[in-house]
Design an enzyme around this catalytic site. Structure first.
Site, PDB file in Angstrom:
ATOM      1  N   TYR A 194      95.368   7.126  20.119  1.00  0.00           N
ATOM      2  CA  TYR A 194      96.538   6.392  19.628  1.00  0.00           C
ATOM      3  C   TYR A 194      96.273   4.892  19.578  1.00  0.00           C
ATOM      4  O   TYR A 194      96.541   4.244  18.573  1.00  0.00           O
ATOM      5  CB  TYR A 194      97.739   6.719  20.519  1.00  0.00           C
ATOM      6  N   GLY A 202      91.032  11.233  21.748  1.00  0.00           N
ATOM      7  CA  GLY A 202      90.269  11.891  20.699  1.00  0.00           C
ATOM      8  C   GLY A 202      89.813  13.295  21.051  1.00  0.00           C
ATOM      9  O   GLY A 202      89.383  14.048  20.188  1.00  0.00           O
ATOM     10  N   TYR A 221      95.573  12.862  15.824  1.00  0.00           N
ATOM     11  CA  TYR A 221      95.201  11.910  16.874  1.00  0.00           C
ATOM     12  C   TYR A 221      95.885  12.279  18.177  1.00  0.00           C
ATOM     13  O   TYR A 221      96.865  13.019  18.196  1.00  0.00           O
ATOM     14  CB  TYR A 221      95.527  10.466  16.460  1.00  0.00           C
ATOM     15  N   CYS A 222      95.322  11.762  19.280  1.00  0.00           N
ATOM     16  CA  CYS A 222      95.881  12.010  20.607  1.00  0.00           C
ATOM     17  C   CYS A 222      95.745  10.733  21.432  1.00  0.00           C
ATOM     18  O   CYS A 222      95.972   9.643  20.930  1.00  0.00           O
ATOM     19  CB  CYS A 222      95.207  13.209  21.261  1.00  0.00           C
ATOM     20  N   ARG A 223      95.356  10.852  22.691  1.00  0.00           N
ATOM     21  CA  ARG A 223      95.185   9.661  23.526  1.00  0.00           C
ATOM     22  C   ARG A 223      93.759   9.135  23.465  1.00  0.00           C
ATOM     23  O   ARG A 223      93.536   7.941  23.356  1.00  0.00           O
ATOM     24  CB  ARG A 223      95.582   9.958  24.981  1.00  0.00           C
TER      25      ARG A 223
END
Length: 87
Positions: free
Chosen positions: A77, A53, A49-51
């Site tokens: 996130y 996607g 995961y990131c901020r």
């Protein structure tokens, strides 16, 4: 999912500002480091995961190219915090 390795592919600063419990921070463009963290089991469950996607999507593709078969893009996130992974 339960037992999945969580990899936060955001920057160290983003990770330091908040992350999911039990997640490991490895920047999205470091697939070799992710592979080392995952280990030899190419079917091990992994969620990246990131901020938003996007970076986790890039990480997912890099891991698939390395032969990992059970990697999921968790999206952003905040989505993960809300329990609403990327569709």
């Amino acid at each position: 999912g339960k037992g999945a390795l969580l990899i936060d592919v955001r920057s160290q600063a983003e990770f330091d500002s908040g992350h999911l419990d039990g997640s490991t921070n490895i920047v999205h463009d470091r697939a070799a480091e992710m592979a080392k963290a995952i280990g030899d089991d190419k079917s091990r469950p992994v969620v990246v995961y990131c901020r938003t996607g996007r970076r986790s999507g890039l990480a997912l593709e890099a891991l698939r190219q390395l032969g990992y078969t059970n990697v999921v893009n968790g999206g952003g996130y905040s989505q993960m915090l809300d329990g609403k992974p990327k569709p």
